[in-house]
Design a protein around this motif. Structure first.
Motif, short mmCIF file in Angstrom:
data_model
loop_
_atom_site.label_atom_id
_atom_site.label_comp_id
_atom_site.label_asym_id
_atom_site.label_seq_id
_atom_site.Cartn_x
_atom_site.Cartn_y
_atom_site.Cartn_z
N UNK A 34 0.83 -1.22 0.00
CA UNK A 34 0.00 0.00 0.00
C UNK A 34 0.86 1.26 0.00
N UNK A 35 2.06 1.14 0.55
CA UNK A 35 2.95 2.30 0.62
C UNK A 35 3.97 2.32 -0.52
N UNK A 36 3.70 1.58 -1.55
CA UNK A 36 4.54 1.68 -2.75
C UNK A 36 5.74 0.75 -2.77
N UNK A 37 5.90 -0.09 -1.75
CA UNK A 37 7.03 -1.04 -1.74
C UNK A 37 6.60 -2.25 -2.58
N UNK A 38 7.41 -2.64 -3.55
CA UNK A 38 7.07 -3.88 -4.28
C UNK A 38 7.65 -5.05 -3.49
N UNK A 39 6.81 -6.06 -3.32
CA UNK A 39 7.24 -7.25 -2.57
C UNK A 39 7.00 -8.44 -3.46
N UNK A 40 8.09 -9.12 -3.81
CA UNK A 40 7.97 -10.27 -4.72
C UNK A 40 8.66 -11.47 -4.11
N UNK A 41 8.22 -12.66 -4.53
CA UNK A 41 8.91 -13.87 -4.09
C UNK A 41 10.24 -13.94 -4.81
#
Ligand code: EPU
Length: 459
Positions: A63-70
């Protein structure tokens, strides 16, 4: 009663035997994820378990713009904070009540955006769990906090400056709040009476990899010299010593034998000493720890929970189930959470003899003595446990009910089991691997509260 889809039917009386694996600690991983917000480059976190607290933090970071990927390997997350942005308050608020971790977004968001919104918190109902220390320390750094109906709004109009802080109690969350705020604050921060749990040391390792300057003295003092910028990190999370101890207690209570791959001696020394005193056996190698019941009677003990390096409060509830099988009177003094013994009433309903007291029994006087909290217990054993209907009260209490149901004779219906996924990855699969005779939701056809469950289970 809870939704029937959330009921586990347990046929007790089978020793748990086999091997399971614990991954990164629930009480470190979500915080290391928050730390990634402070960086100017991507971070890679290894050993991430699939539990609800991780999902909540992942959602909030996104939601705060951090991309989180495996990442490339199982349990690896890549977190990229290069495009941090303000989130919609209503979207953040959708996470209200889901976890306690959102409070740790305060410092990083104030540094990155100059403002933060924190929704109402969740977490286990094991005491009042106030957040006064958190807001007191944030104010000392220069934050201005406004409480509104939907949550807390924070700003730092003059930026955040290093400061001298003394915690009234070595609180884990408040120590993390200070660390995550001080690393980018201007100047030096000195924190005394800090918590020094292994998960905190691991968070310090994460921050050091990012470029932070943090030193720890032997007397619970942590000094942080603020830096202007932090990079990313690559880090393997410390294994979950709390989950490992839960399985160890399950081995003892069910007269079983469990190899916990990933369990680490260093962070479990106090637990291991107590386990041995009770009569449990263990064997340590480089990959994990084997825990088992060596046969014969277990010993009653006096046990007091405390901050690290004392006996961790999260180890208490599962071990109490094993203590119902020990010969004689065990005394348990819970000094970290005032209401963490409430779960014992259901154990009594199953046949245990546990009496609660307001006094500080055994050991030293604690913050809860002379107040109206039933925070000491006398467990009289051994007692045979009988299957029962159980409603899960909190994370560790819930896992303890599973242990009790597995150790008991007959059938138990454990309601509210989805709560256990907050901290125990794939626990149903692990129970199956250990030979537990269970019928998870979806397999028992909604038979939760009546005798039909027994017929269906036998069929
Ligand atoms: N406290 C206050 N005011 C505050 C903060 C804490 O009075 O602002 C009090 C608490 O009420 C409690 C004591 O200080 O009596 C200790 O609380 P602490 O802040 O250490 O706990 P926490 O950070 O909220 C973490 C773990 C808990 C674990 C404790 C103690 C996480 C997400 N939670 O909680 O884990 O029991 O530290 O080690 O890290 C669990 O895993 O089941 C669990 C509850």
């Amino acid at each position: 009663m809870t939704d029937i889809a959330d009921v586990l039917i347990v046929h007790g009386g089978t020793p748990l035997e086999g091997e399971i694996r614990v991954r990164g600690a629930k009480n470190l991983v979500p915080k290391a994820m928050v730390a990634a917000l402070l960086g100017s480059e991507p971070s890679r976190l290894l050993g991430v378990p699939d539990i609800r607290d991780v999902r909540v933090v992942r959602g909030l970071l996104q939601l705060h713009g951090v991309t989180v990927k495996s990442g490339e390997t199982p349990g690896e997350l890549v977190l990229d904070p290069r495009r941090v942005e303000s989130a919609n308050v209503a979207d953040i608020d959708a996470h209200a009540g889901s976890s306690r971790i959102p409070i740790l977004f305060c410092g990083p968001l104030l540094h990155r955006l100059g403002h933060a919104f924190i929704p109402g918190l969740g977490g286990c109902d094991i005491g009042g769990r106030p957040i006064d220390f958190h807001f007191d320390v944030l104010r000392q750094f220069g934050a201005v906090i406004e409480k509104r109906a939907d949550g807390q709004y924070l700003e730092a109009p003059k930026g955040l400056r290093g400061t001298k802080i003394r915690l009234p109690y070595p609180s884990v969350g408040s120590t993390e709040q200070v660390l995550l705020t001080a690393v980018l604050a201007e100047g030096v921060t000195e924190l005394t009476n800090a918590a020094v749990e292994p998960e905190i040391e691991d968070l310090i390792c994460v921050l050091q990899k990012m470029g932070a300057i943090i030193s720890m003295d032997t007397d619970r003092t942590i000094r942080i010299t603020g830096v202007e910028k932090l990079g990313g990190y690559k880090h393997r999370a410390i294994p979950d010593r709390l989950e490992a101890a839960s399985w160890a207690s399950a081995a003892l209570a069910t007269e079983g034998d469990i190899y916990v791959r990933g369990a680490q001696q260093r962070s479990m020394m106090t637990f291991l000493n107590t386990y041995r005193k009770v009569g449990g056996a263990f064997e340590i190698d480089d990959e994990g720890i084997r825990f088992w019941h060596p046969g014969g009677p277990l010993n009653a003990i006096a046990l007091e929970t405390d901050v690290h390096p004392g006996f961790q409060t999260d180890w208490q509830q599962p071990l109490v189930v094993a203590l119902t099988q020990a010969s004689g009177l065990s005394i348990v003094h819970e000094t970290v959470y005032e209401s963490r013994l409430g779960f014992t009433s259901a154990l009594n309903q199953m046949g245990a003899h546990i009496q609660l007291y307001r006094e500080c029994l055994g050991g030293s006087a604690c913050r809860f003595g002379q107040r109206n909290f039933l925070h000491s217990a006398v467990v009289s054993g051994p007692t045979k446990l009988q299957g029962s209907d159980l409603v899960i009260p909190d994370l560790r209490g819930g896992f303890s009910y599973l242990i009790a149901a597995l150790a008991a004779q007959g059938i138990s219906r454990v309601h509210g089991i989805s709560l256990i996924n907050r901290g125990y990855e794939n626990f149903l699969e692990k129970l199956r691997d250990l030979g537990a005779n269970i019928e998870p939701p979806g397999e028992h056809g909604g038979t939760g509260g009546d005798r039909r469950g027994e017929a269906a289970a036998v069929a």
